[in-house]
Motif scaffolding. Structure first.
Motif, mmCIF file in Angstrom:
data_model
loop_
_atom_site.group_PDB
_atom_site.id
_atom_site.type_symbol
_atom_site.label_atom_id
_atom_site.label_comp_id
_atom_site.label_asym_id
_atom_site.label_seq_id
_atom_site.Cartn_x
_atom_site.Cartn_y
_atom_site.Cartn_z
ATOM 1 N N ILE A 244 -37.501 -34.619 127.764
ATOM 2 C CA ILE A 244 -38.591 -34.552 128.731
ATOM 3 C C ILE A 244 -39.874 -34.781 127.937
ATOM 4 C CG2 ILE A 244 -39.784 -33.116 130.418
ATOM 5 C CD1 ILE A 244 -36.971 -33.589 131.294
ATOM 6 N N SER A 245 -40.475 -35.950 128.112
ATOM 7 C CA SER A 245 -41.641 -36.239 127.287
ATOM 8 C C SER A 245 -42.850 -35.488 127.827
ATOM 9 C CB SER A 245 -41.917 -37.742 127.270
ATOM 10 O OG SER A 245 -42.469 -38.119 128.502
ATOM 11 N N ASP A 246 -43.812 -35.258 126.956
ATOM 12 C CA ASP A 246 -44.977 -34.461 127.340
ATOM 13 C C ASP A 246 -45.845 -35.169 128.378
ATOM 14 O OD1 ASP A 246 -45.467 -33.041 124.015
ATOM 15 O OD2 ASP A 246 -44.061 -32.582 125.619
ATOM 16 N N SER A 247 -45.572 -36.468 128.617
ATOM 17 C CA SER A 247 -46.428 -37.194 129.562
ATOM 18 C C SER A 247 -45.869 -37.142 130.985
ATOM 19 C CB SER A 247 -46.566 -38.645 129.119
ATOM 20 O OG SER A 247 -45.277 -39.214 128.999
ATOM 21 N N LEU A 248 -44.652 -36.594 131.138
ATOM 22 C CA LEU A 248 -44.051 -36.573 132.472
ATOM 23 C C LEU A 248 -44.790 -35.587 133.380
ATOM 24 C CD1 LEU A 248 -41.402 -37.602 134.033
ATOM 25 C CD2 LEU A 248 -40.537 -35.333 133.547
ATOM 26 N N LYS A 249 -45.061 -36.016 134.626
ATOM 27 C CA LYS A 249 -45.760 -35.131 135.563
ATOM 28 C C LYS A 249 -44.760 -34.616 136.594
ATOM 29 C CE LYS A 249 -50.239 -37.366 135.105
ATOM 30 N NZ LYS A 249 -49.778 -38.568 134.346
ATOM 31 N N LEU A 250 -44.350 -33.375 136.439
ATOM 32 C CA LEU A 250 -43.314 -32.829 137.299
ATOM 33 C C LEU A 250 -43.713 -31.420 137.733
ATOM 34 C CD1 LEU A 250 -40.284 -33.039 138.330
ATOM 35 C CD2 LEU A 250 -39.659 -31.999 136.178
ATOM 36 N N THR A 251 -43.638 -31.157 139.034
ATOM 37 C CA THR A 251 -43.893 -29.796 139.517
ATOM 38 C C THR A 251 -42.566 -29.058 139.539
ATOM 39 O OG1 THR A 251 -45.506 -30.808 140.963
ATOM 40 C CG2 THR A 251 -45.011 -28.479 141.347
ATOM 41 N N LEU A 252 -42.508 -27.916 138.853
ATOM 42 C CA LEU A 252 -41.234 -27.195 138.707
ATOM 43 C C LEU A 252 -40.871 -26.431 139.963
ATOM 44 C CD1 LEU A 252 -41.697 -25.834 135.109
ATOM 45 C CD2 LEU A 252 -40.284 -27.743 135.815
ATOM 46 N N GLY A 253 -39.625 -25.990 140.010
ATOM 47 C CA GLY A 253 -39.150 -25.186 141.132
ATOM 48 C C GLY A 253 -39.693 -23.766 141.075
ATOM 49 N N THR A 254 -39.473 -23.019 142.143
ATOM 50 C CA THR A 254 -40.050 -21.671 142.237
ATOM 51 C C THR A 254 -39.548 -20.750 141.132
ATOM 52 O OG1 THR A 254 -38.279 -21.203 143.772
ATOM 53 C CG2 THR A 254 -40.427 -21.656 144.724
ATOM 54 N N ASP A 255 -38.286 -20.942 140.708
ATOM 55 C CA ASP A 255 -37.756 -20.026 139.693
ATOM 56 C C ASP A 255 -38.504 -20.175 138.376
ATOM 57 O OD1 ASP A 255 -34.947 -21.839 138.309
ATOM 58 O OD2 ASP A 255 -36.584 -22.624 139.526
#
Lengths: 297, 539
Positions: free
Chosen positions: B429-440
């Motif tokens: 998972i590169s540091d440039s990836l824009k991902l909103t994580l799940g609630t957990d």
């Protein structure tokens, strides 16, 4: 209470002690079984905090539902049936004639051969050489590995059977059969086998139970899941319902938490029940048979 | 007569089939191809027991298609070690093996020639792996064996917090009894005492509260959720919850099992245990029970102060709101030491030997192309959280969101593990990836906030032992693990004894001497050497 009249005091005390001891032994053996049954339908949290003792609490059949809705279990059952019946048949096919041959006094090579058999009881190549052998026989990942493996002839069973033949089939019988024109093969199939129902059912049951519980063979030699026996399938269902101590973002399902133990106990019942059902039918031979041949006289 | 014929027929067929069975040899020299021209490979994955059939994973199917391969997967979810032994000794391995350290460095050196050195293949066919090595040089360092070969490729998952263990206290109990959150050991002691003596949970029974509980302590060292985190109060930064006691301080490798500060912690725990403030079953229960007990009954909590990964995971949805995550404690009010905490970022985010290739693979280029596919940023994201569409939403502007579980009763963690390889897969998972994580993961992040300032203050260069990253030679590894086993037998047994029965003061000196006799100084020396090596490589 009529029997009290016929006995004097010391005998009565003796009887009471005997009955109490028997009752205790019965409880020690029966309660764990009973507990497994009630734990398989109770709420796991209550079970693990020690609140379920005599009656199920928080009744639910989730565990069984989880086990039986897994389609793999039926494949596993089918495979185990095939391996257990086929395997037991082959085991007997090899063990009985070998035991007969080794039981004959006039068979010259009897002692050295017996030594070879017994030697393997104590010493064997171990897992890796056996694996390589199976690989060279191209039996890896086939159903045959369950049926032909180093345990096809169990030396312990062979000795039991041999001793049985030696002690219950009199030599005079063989002589009489020769007179009537029997050879060894005929004598073995027509006379020895029908007289040996007890020992056949005993070692047959030993083999059957061994095949039923055999988990290791599937683990090491089988890669194709459709060939896996019931024990492997049950284990997979069991661990997919465990609570994982890995914590760290692995799983934390309260959902698994609630039912983990239910599945565990359910699996115990599902895997032992069929064998338990078979036992009463063989039991009459078993009582007769298990010690037969242990004493020569 | 008929019967006899039948029987002999049966016997002959039986024997005949067995001889036939052994004669079907399926080896061909040419790599197999599917109808649409894809190369057929065999693969094995050691997956989590919850994980569904890998053939039903959309992202995997797509990745195989893109790489032009069709992999026949064998899935192992238990007893891998036993299976592995026979497999490696028989030299009978599939083309690709996937799983967290499924094949260890020790296996590479023991079974030389069984695995392919990927170095030339990476240069030729694996731009994604190259890019990963360029962006994070430590990933290259941990994948490279001492002689320079690369057999197994690593993972990096970026989002996991700096620690696996958080400490929780029942805020509702504190409020019921009019107490404040403890900030040091003395206050903790007072709070636990109040929990014990009064009816903290307000159900009318003053005796059903368990003031403190921790996860079962193993025999081979410490792990997550154990009271070793209190060592942080003394300024020590342990890794992975403690492990076998090795930690770094000012660039020097030490072991807390012979450290006076460890003695201090054990003495404190013994004081708590003597007063029955620690669960009487702390040393006998298993993990399942540890988890069950904290779930209490309905609205009534049973545990006051304990450790865990995340609140709902630890206490269930119903009780979780009663608890709060608290900051690391000081030893006492006058203490000037900056409290630390167990630092697990490396353990949680990095993994070694996640995927390796057999040297007997017929089409190595195709296999490497597939492996390369897994390290594509978008694929890696799906390896970790599940397929796009079902588990991850593509927002269309190069940002992504992890979706909640389809089944409402399921928690996000279980959902993730069910749908994909998750943490067991090779991924970057590169540091440039824009991902909103799940609630957990978001709540884990929130609950780590209390500890964050302490963790941020840690000097990761000199005070964190990069345990995960060190590669030992075979001799060193064997020598160390023998000594470690013996050390743990002595140390862990004594830990339980000292906490439950006391006596650490009397026995301490003899114990330290014994630990040194077993060979602790030698192990420290070896580890120090590798630690210094690693640091020089990273500069």
């Amino acid at each position: 209470m009529g029997f009290l009249k016929t006995k004097n005091k010391s005998e009565l005390i003796f009887d009471i002690i005997i009955y109490t001891v028997c009752a205790l032994v019965f409880l020690v053996i029966a309660y764990p079984l009973y507990f497994v049954i009630i734990a398989s339908v109770s709420d796991s949290t209550l079970v693990s905090t020690g609140k379920v003792l005599l009656f199920p609490k928080g009744f639910s059949l989730f565990g069984y539902q989880e086990i039986f809705q897994d389609s793999r279990i039926w494949i596993g059952y089918r495979n185990t049936m095939i391996y257990a019946l086929g395997g037991t048949f082959v085991n007997l096919l090899f063990t009985l004639p070998a035991a007969y041959a080794l039981s004959r006094q006039e068979f010259r090579a009897r002692r050295p051969l017996m030594f070879f058999f017994v030697f393997t009881m104590f010493f064997n190549g171990g897992l890796i050489p056996t694996y390589l052998l199976m690989k060279d026989l191209s039996m890896i990942d086939t159903m045959w590995v369950f049926i032909f493996n180093p345990v096809t002839v169990n030396v312990f069973n062979l000795i039991i059977t041999r001793t049985f033949f030696e002690s219950t089939i009199p030599n005079e019988m063989y002589e009489a059969a020769i007179m009537d024109g029997c050879n060894h093969f005929k004598f073995f199939t027509k006379i020895v086998l029908p007289l040996s129902k007890a020992v056949i059912s005993v070692i047959g049951l030993y083999y059957l139970v061994w095949h039923w519980n055999d988990f290791f063979t599937g683990l090491i030699y089988i890669r194709d899941y459709s060939l896996q026996p019931l024990q492997i399938v049950l284990r997979d269902i069991l661990i997919s319902n465990q609570v994982f101590a890995e914590g760290a973002g692995s799983t934390g399902s309260g959902y698994a938490q609630r039912y983990a133990d239910q599945v565990k106990y359910g699996v115990i019942i599902v895997s032992t029940l069929p064998i338990l059902v078979v036992y009463p039918f063989l039991q009459k031979y078993f009582e007769k048979g298990v010690m037969i041949g242990s004493v020569k006289g | 007569m008929k019967k006899k014929k039948l029987l002999s027929l049966l016997l002959t067929t039986c024997l005949a089939t067995t001889t036939l069975v052994a004669c079907s040899d399926k080896t061909s020299k040419e790599p197999e191809k599917t109808e649409d021209g894809r190369v057929v490979l065999t693969g094995l994955i050691t997956k989590h027991p919850l994980t569904k059939d890998v053939n039903k994973m959309e992202w995997l199917e797509e990745a195989e298609k893109r790489a032009g391969v069709d992999i026949k997967w064998e899935e192992v979810s238990a007893d891998w070690d036993q299976k592995k032994g026979a497999m490696l000794a028989g030299g009978d391995i599939p083309d690709i093996i996937v799983g967290p350290n499924a094949i260890t460095d020790a296996d590479f050196s023991k079974f030389k020639g069984l695995f392919e050195d990927l170095t030339p293949l990476i240069e030729e066919h694996a731009p994604n792996v190259q890019k990963m090595f360029d962006e994070k040089s430590e990933l290259k360092v941990i994948s490279t064996q001492l002689n320079g070969e690369i057999y197994g490729l690593p993972k990096y998952q970026r989002y996991w917090p700096n620690t696996g263990t958080r400490q929780f206290i029942n805020q509702q109990w504190l409020d019921n009894l009019g107490l404040k959150q403890p900030t040091n050991w003395d206050e903790l002691y007072e709070v636990l005492k109040a929990f014990k003596e009064e009816d903290a949970n307000g159900n009318g029974d003053p005796n059903d509260e368990i003031p403190m509980d921790f996860a079962p302590v193993g025999t081979g060292g410490f792990g997550f959720f154990q009271p070793t985190v209190l060592l942080g109060s003394t300024g020590m930064t342990i890794v992975g919850g403690g492990g076998q006691g090795y930690f770094a301080e000012d660039g020097e490798v030490k072991n807390f099992f012979v450290d006076d500060r460890y003695k201090q912690v054990v003495t404190f725990l013994n004081k708590l245990y003597k007063e029955k403030l620690i669960s009487a079953e702390a040393f006998t229960q298993d993990y399942t029970k540890y988890q069950s007990v904290a779930r209490g009954e309905g609205e009534t909590a049973t545990v006051g102060y304990t450790y865990g990964w995340e609140l709902t995971d630890r206490f269930g949805n119903e009780l979780a709101p009663q608890y709060a995550s608290i900051a690391p404690l000081k030893v006492d009010a006058s203490s000037t030491v900056q409290p630390s905490w167990t630092y697990d970022y490396n353990v949680l985010n990095y993994g070694v030997n996640m995927v390796q290739m057999s040297s007997k693979t017929k089409n190595k280029d195709a296999a490497m192309k597939f492996i390369n596919e897994l390290y594509d940023p978008k694929v890696s994201m799906q390896v970790l959280f599940g397929s796009l569409g079902t588990n991850i939403k593509d927002n269309g502007d190069d940002t992504y969101t992890v979706l909640p579980p389809e089944d409402e009763k399921m928690d996000p963690g279980t959902w993730k593990w069910t749908s994909t390889w998750a943490d067991n897969g090779p991924l970057y998972i590169s540091d440039s990836l824009k991902l909103t994580l799940g609630t957990d993961m978001q709540s884990v992040g929130k609950q780590t906030e209390a500890l964050q300032s302490a963790l941020d203050a840690v000097d990761t260069e000199n005070d964190v032992l990069p345990d995960t990253f060190l590669k030992y030679t075979e001799e060193d590894n064997n020598a160390m693990s023998l000594v470690n086993t013996e050390l743990m037998n002595l140390a862990m047994a004594n830990f339980s004894k000292w906490v439950t029965k006391g006596g650490i003061d009397k026995e301490w000196d003899a114990y330290v001497e014994k630990m040194n006799q077993i060979g602790l100084p030698g192990n420290l020396e070896i580890t120090q050497k590798y630690y210094d090596d690693y640091k020089s490589k990273m500069e």
